[in-house]
Design an enzyme around this catalytic site. Structure first.
Site, mmCIF file in Angstrom:
data_model
loop_
_atom_site.group_PDB
_atom_site.id
_atom_site.type_symbol
_atom_site.label_atom_id
_atom_site.label_comp_id
_atom_site.label_asym_id
_atom_site.label_seq_id
_atom_site.Cartn_x
_atom_site.Cartn_y
_atom_site.Cartn_z
ATOM 1 N N GLU A 54 -4.286 2.867 -7.841
ATOM 2 C CA GLU A 54 -3.401 1.911 -7.180
ATOM 3 C C GLU A 54 -3.374 0.610 -7.984
ATOM 4 O O GLU A 54 -4.413 -0.009 -8.209
ATOM 5 C CB GLU A 54 -3.881 1.639 -5.758
ATOM 6 C CG GLU A 54 -2.942 0.747 -4.977
ATOM 7 C CD GLU A 54 -3.392 0.528 -3.544
ATOM 8 O OE1 GLU A 54 -2.531 0.532 -2.655
ATOM 9 O OE2 GLU A 54 -4.613 0.349 -3.325
ATOM 10 N N CYS A 65 0.829 -1.211 0.000
ATOM 11 C CA CYS A 65 0.000 0.000 0.000
ATOM 12 C C CYS A 65 0.862 1.260 0.000
ATOM 13 O O CYS A 65 0.441 2.300 -0.494
ATOM 14 C CB CYS A 65 -0.946 -0.006 1.198
ATOM 15 S SG CYS A 65 -0.126 -0.254 2.789
#
Length: 496
Positions: free
Chosen positions: A400, A301
């Site tokens: 992402e 992340c």
């Protein structure tokens, strides 16, 4: 790292006990119901069958945690005694370190060296740290009028539902479970269906270390069923989640539709890594940028997936990163020499490949990688991938990807770099490379990110908090601040 050969890890993998039963109320519970296959991304083979929780299994786990909290000894133990229990658990984790590392490597594709040296080290240190912290917290007694006494006490919040992802299945579980237990809470842990086995191992180790039944329960299942049941359950007081922003929104809705439980979210990221011409060591900056995006197969992340580099040094730095990408050893996660293992599975590999295809269609230039590799193994392997000529509006720069895909964006001045860095819905982490102390302070303050690394990346320890801003979430893992998520402040006013 232990001196264990590739062949020996392969041999140990064949004899590893991979139980797929839930761990509820201090015992394994198979349930006799639905199961799903735990598939290893290293070769596409089924490791075992795992019990698939429905609402009944989640109900049983929450009920066990509720009993343990309402009537059991755990919340009523002296904090020092809870701390000793967590320290015992850390010792058992150390004793079982090889088995746990092997389980992680098999189920999600992490290189065994990283699983043993990084993932397990982090997990063990987390339980040790919170075990040592448990009796160091103090309550407050503010100064009031002479005829009164005010007490501010910090009390355990109750039953905690912890939902964690597959990329660091034990580290992230530890970041939630250890402080919750130190605070006196009881926990129901639901891991990702891509990494169920290591979490079950953790639950059994908690019982082996002497934690009372019901204090740590582990149930496996998919998000729309088991995760939803946990999020909606009225006896869950706190929900702690790490995962995608989209799923985080679901947990907020579940809280609104049930008991307004507190929901703590650590969500996605699209982290910028800014390299200025006055970086103290440009070669180190480039090597760290490459390591940061390719470590853990890019399934991070906080991965520095947007390299923001000054135009005067962009070509030089990009060449170094491309060279490093081509030198990376991709291979079997059980080979200690492997630097980049398999992506977590075929579905995820396909999603990352879709992003690569979109980047090409939108006009970004592919410098290296972009293709599946080692397909003959049956595993989910992808080449390290680098794009430049990336426009800030491209999906490569906005979304992402959660894979080993780097986007290089050039800038001409510092104000532009800060604008580019903040031009995202995420705010989890950022990097900055400069020799100027004033620049380091000013830019760090200007970056909307929960963590800013200066002249390094992914550094830190358990003394500092971790979490995001904007749509990267709320609340903090790690440090004493994590206990704020799992405790309630109570005021007692005594009239003398």
């Amino acid at each position: 790292m232990l001196d264990v050969t590739h062949e020996e890890w392969q041999r140990r993998a064949k004899s590893l006990d991979l139980s797929g039963a839930h761990h509820i109320d201090g015992a394994d519970e198979g349930g006799g119901g639905a199961v799903f296959a735990a598939v290893s991304p290293r070769d596409g083979q089924v490791l075992t069958r795992v019990a698939d929780a429905g609402t009944a299994e989640v109900e049983a786990a929450v009920a066990a945690a509720r009993r343990a909290f309402d009537a059991g000894p755990w919340p009523r133990l002296a904090p020092a005694e809870r701390g000793r229990a967590l320290l015992r658990m850390a010792e058992v984790l150390q004793e079982r370190r090889e088995e746990l590392a092997l389980t992680v490597s098999l189920e999600m594709g992490k290189p065994i060296t990283d699983a043993y040296e990084i993932e397990l080290r982090a997990l063990i240190n987390t339980f040790r740290w919170y075990g040592q912290l448990a009796d160091k917290l103090t309550d407050e007694s503010p100064h009031t009028a002479p005829d009164s006494l005010a007490l501010i006490t910090r009390e355990p919040a109750g039953v905690v539902g912890a939902v964690v992802p597959w990329n660091f299945p034990l580290t992230l579980a530890g970041w939630k479970v250890a402080p919750a237990l130190a605070a006196g809470c009881t926990v129901v842990l639901k891991p990702s269906e891509n990494s169920p086995l290591s979490a079950l191992f953790l639950g059994r180790i908690a019982t082996e270390a002497g934690l009372p039944p019901g204090v740590l329960n582990v149930v496996n299942g998919n998000g729309p069923v088991a995760g939803r049941a946990l999020g909606l359950h009225p006896d869950v007081d706190v929900l702690a989640f790490t995962g995608s922003t989209a799923v985080g929104r679901h947990f907020l809705r579940y809280a609104a539709d049930s008991n307004l439980k507190r929901v703590w979210l650590e969500l996605g990221g699209k982290s910028p890594n800014i390299i200025l011409p006055d970086a103290p060591d440009l070669e180190k900056a480039a090597a760290t940028a490459a390591w940061g995006i390719f470590f853990n197969q890019g399934e991070m992340c906080t991965a520095p997936s947007r390299l923001l580099v000054h135009s005067s040094i962009a070509e030089r730095l990009t060449e170094t990163i491309v060279r490093r990408a081509r030198e990376l050893r991709i291979g079997d996660p059980l080979d200690p020499a492997t630097e980049m293992g398999a992506l977590v599975g075929e579905d995820h590999l396909g999603r990352v490949q879709d992003h690569i295809g979109t980047g090409l269609a939108e006009g970004a230039r592919l410098l290296t990688g972009g293709s599946r590799t080692l397909a003959d193994t049956g595993g989910s392997y992808l080449e390290p991938t680098v794009f430049d000529h990336v426009d800030p509006g491209m999906r490569l720069a906005r979304e992402e990807i959660f894979g080993p895909v780097l986007s290089v964006l050039a800038f001409d001045d510092l104000d532009e770099a800060v604008r580019l860095a903040n031009a995202t819905e995420y705010g989890l982490a950022a990097g900055l490379w400069t020799s100027d102390l004033s620049t380091a302070h000013k830019v760090s303050r200007a970056l909307r990110a929960g963590t800013v690394w200066v002249n390094c990346y992914e550094e830190g320890d358990l003394t500092v908090p971790f979490g995001g801003m904007k749509q990267s979430g709320n609340g903090r893992d790690k440090s004493a601040h994590a206990l704020e998520k799992y405790t309630e402040l109570k005021t007692t006013w005594i009239q003398l």
